[in-house]
Design an enzyme around this catalytic site. Structure first.
Site, PDB file in Angstrom:
ATOM      1  N   ASN A   1       0.654  -1.228  -0.080  1.00 32.11           N
ATOM      2  CA  ASN A   1      -0.048  -0.250  -0.048  1.00 32.11           C
ATOM      3  C   ASN A   1       0.963   1.197  -0.028  1.00 32.11           C
ATOM      4  O   ASN A   1       1.628   1.661   0.947  1.00 32.11           O
ATOM      5  CB  ASN A   1      -0.969  -0.138   1.142  1.00 32.11           C
ATOM      6  CG  ASN A   1      -1.906   0.972   1.206  1.00 32.11           C
ATOM      7  OD1 ASN A   1      -1.582   2.121   0.426  1.00 32.11           O
ATOM      8  ND2 ASN A   1      -2.746   1.082   2.334  1.00 32.11           N
TER       9      ASN A   1
ATOM     10  N   ARG B   1      -2.688  -2.036  -3.376  1.00 32.70           N
ATOM     11  CA  ARG B   1      -3.728  -1.120  -3.104  1.00 32.70           C
ATOM     12  C   ARG B   1      -3.760  -0.191  -3.811  1.00 32.70           C
ATOM     13  O   ARG B   1      -2.872   0.717  -3.868  1.00 32.70           O
ATOM     14  CB  ARG B   1      -3.934  -0.952  -1.743  1.00 32.70           C
ATOM     15  CG  ARG B   1      -5.459  -0.149  -1.385  1.00 32.70           C
ATOM     16  CD  ARG B   1      -5.056   0.521  -0.183  1.00 32.70           C
ATOM     17  NE  ARG B   1      -6.176   1.459   0.188  1.00 32.70           N
ATOM     18  CZ  ARG B   1      -6.284   2.504   0.892  1.00 32.70           C
ATOM     19  NH1 ARG B   1      -5.352   2.849   1.551  1.00 32.70           N
ATOM     20  NH2 ARG B   1      -7.381   3.129   1.003  1.00 32.70           N
TER      21      ARG B   1
ATOM     22  N   HIS C   1     -13.056   2.641   0.335  1.00 35.71           N
ATOM     23  CA  HIS C   1     -13.159   1.645   1.240  1.00 35.71           C
ATOM     24  C   HIS C   1     -13.618   0.247   0.840  1.00 35.71           C
ATOM     25  O   HIS C   1     -14.281  -0.444   1.543  1.00 35.71           O
ATOM     26  CB  HIS C   1     -13.826   1.966   2.563  1.00 35.71           C
ATOM     27  CG  HIS C   1     -13.333   3.015   3.459  1.00 35.71           C
ATOM     28  ND1 HIS C   1     -14.086   3.955   3.930  1.00 35.71           N
ATOM     29  CD2 HIS C   1     -11.920   3.463   3.694  1.00 35.71           C
ATOM     30  CE1 HIS C   1     -13.067   4.783   4.309  1.00 35.71           C
ATOM     31  NE2 HIS C   1     -12.060   4.398   4.431  1.00 35.71           N
TER      32      HIS C   1
ATOM     33  N   ARG D   1     -12.038  15.115   8.276  1.00 35.35           N
ATOM     34  CA  ARG D   1     -12.980  15.598   7.167  1.00 35.35           C
ATOM     35  C   ARG D   1     -14.343  15.798   7.554  1.00 35.35           C
ATOM     36  O   ARG D   1     -14.994  15.306   8.500  1.00 35.35           O
ATOM     37  CB  ARG D   1     -12.943  14.387   6.007  1.00 35.35           C
ATOM     38  CG  ARG D   1     -11.661  14.230   5.535  1.00 35.35           C
ATOM     39  CD  ARG D   1     -11.675  12.966   4.500  1.00 35.35           C
ATOM     40  NE  ARG D   1     -10.504  12.091   4.545  1.00 35.35           N
ATOM     41  CZ  ARG D   1     -10.258  10.926   4.306  1.00 35.35           C
ATOM     42  NH1 ARG D   1     -11.342  10.298   4.230  1.00 35.35           N
ATOM     43  NH2 ARG D   1      -9.151  10.277   4.531  1.00 35.35           N
TER      44      ARG D   1
ATOM     45  N   GLU E   1      -8.339  -5.716   4.918  1.00 36.22           N
ATOM     46  CA  GLU E   1      -7.983  -5.321   3.351  1.00 36.22           C
ATOM     47  C   GLU E   1      -7.021  -6.184   2.790  1.00 36.22           C
ATOM     48  O   GLU E   1      -6.990  -6.342   1.605  1.00 36.22           O
ATOM     49  CB  GLU E   1      -8.017  -3.932   3.325  1.00 36.22           C
ATOM     50  CG  GLU E   1      -9.328  -3.007   3.584  1.00 36.22           C
ATOM     51  CD  GLU E   1      -9.065  -1.683   4.017  1.00 36.22           C
ATOM     52  OE1 GLU E   1      -8.656  -1.377   5.249  1.00 36.22           O
ATOM     53  OE2 GLU E   1      -9.552  -0.706   3.299  1.00 36.22           O
TER      54      GLU E   1
END
Ligand code: ADP
Length: 397
Positions: free
Chosen positions: A7, A91, A180, A241, A384
């Site tokens: 990743n 990823r 996601h 956020r 993941e």
């Protein structure tokens, strides 16, 4: 079969080496501050040996070379020869509309990824960099891209088109993509297994609540809606956020505070959310501690966080014409007991009955609703990296 999962971010790179016979992690690590002073690599092997290497890591290439060296190290390594790694899974944050599933990477895929890079300018370029460096260092090894957006590509137009001039969709690809996806897909599948039902018969709301947070409505195994949009800014309240706001606030604040587009973007992405409301921290644990000691803004921040998730669960239940299961995952979803209770309490009218005792745990796969609850609530730790490793294995086989 051993598979390396990478990743690659702009200044950091996470990796895990899997043994796919047992689906176990042989070694994992994290490189931080690539190209910045004070860079380092943290590594841990399957015997729990930990290594910290502090040295100048000027580029991703230097980082990946160092990563390979640690895997081969005679002291704490787990490989004799780099050839034991049979494939590499990456990823990739944004696959645009081009990638609805994981894909073996070749030159044409790299070209397409470069074309969608302006949709995720912070994420896709470093993802692509990771691919290119692996190709240079391990040219014979197949590489696979696994996309955060892919699982959401089943959404119907009514869920992904914004009510803006249609030409922006045509010209620039402005639409909801969602993120996601690897996590939402994994926990939806696990939920079906845990409930001993077929995924194709279930209506599930998956709640990925971490620093970044999103919900997905997964009906019969397919996403019909998700809360993140063109970028990961839309939807829930997150660590830093803002999630959903009135878009007119943006030009209003820009004018009042004399801000550029880049400055307001930074405020919405980095200075808002739990941090912005509480003024304390982006980390939910810090905000919880502050709320416990009576900090009003921290209390409100947590309330707004829960309230937003609750509203989305209601909306997605309506979108799917019902709900069978609500799944919590990621840092907050897996660990924050009071947040889960705060979200589910009040949803009894939908048929969710929280079992407070079952909910009193962190980080385990567990059904947290009462046994007679019509709608099941579950906690499922996400994985993941394992999904990336599995997809990579399937594609190279
Ligand atoms: P990222 O999106 O960066 O992968 P994570 O999924 O790791 O984020 O989630 C980070 C969030 O999870 C933080 O807000 C953190 O406070 C929260 N979290 C992690 N562990 C716990 C815990 N034991 N209790 C409560 N919250 C936790």
């Amino acid at each position: 079969m051993k598979i390396l999962v990478i990743n690659s971010g702009s200044s950091s790179l996470k990796y895990q080496l899997f043994n796919m016979e047992t689906e176990s992690v042989l070694a994992k690590g994290l490189i931080q501050r690539i190209g910045i002073s004070g860079s380092f690599l943290e590594y841990e092997n399957n015997e729990g040996e930990e290594v910290l290497i502090e040295k100048d890591i000027a580029t991703h290439k230097v980082g990946i070379e160092l990563l390979l060296e640690t895997l081969l190290s005679s002291e704490h390594g787990v490989l004799k020869d780099i050839d034991e790694v049979e494939a590499i899974g990456h990823r990739i944050v944004h696959g645009g509309e081009a990638f609805a599933e994981s894909t073996v990477i070749d030159e044409s895929v790299i070209k397409e990824l470069e074309e969608v890079a302006d949709l995720a300018p912070l994420h896709n370029p470093p993802n692509i960099m990771g691919i290119k460096v692996c190709k240079e260092l391990m040219p014979t090894k197949p590489q696979v891209g696994v996309f955060d957006t892919a699982f959401h590509q089943t959404m119907p137009e009514k869920a992904y088109i914004y009510a803006l001039p249609y030409e922006y969709y045509k010209k620039y690809g402005v639409r909801r993509y969602g993120f996601h996806g690897t996590s939402h897909g994994y926990v939806a599948q696990r939920a079906a297994k845990m409930l001993e039902k077929d995924l194709s018969e279930l209506k599930i709301v998956t709640c990925h609540l971490g620093n970044g947070a999103s919900l997905a409505a997964v009906k019969n195994g397919e996403v019909v809606d998700t809360s993140m949009g063109l970028t990961p800014l839309e939807g829930l309240v997150m660590g830093t956020r803002c999630g959903d706001i009135d878009p007119a606030i943006i030009p209003f604040i820009m004018e009042k505070e004399d801000l550029s587009a880049a400055e307001i973007d930074n405020i919405l992405n980095k200075k808002s959310g739990l941090l912005g409301i509480s003024g304390v921290s982006s980390d939910s644990r810090d905000v919880e501690n502050a709320a416990e000691s009576g900090n009003h803004q921290a209390e409100v921040a947590l309330e707004i966080f829960n309230y937003r998730v609750k509203k989305y669960i209601g909306a997605y239940t309506a979108a799917m014409g019902g709900v069978d299961a609500i799944v919590f995952t990621a840092g907050i979803g897996e660990n924050a007991i009071e947040t889960r209770a705060g979200i589910l309490n009040g949803l009894e009218y939908l048929g969710v009955e929280l079992d407070e005792e079952a909910n009193d745990m962190r980080g385990k796969e567990k059904v947290i609703s009462k046994s007679d609850s019509k709608v099941k609530a579950l906690v499922i730790p996400t994985n993941e990296e394992l999904v990336i490793a599995r997809d990579t294995k399937d594609l190279v086989n």
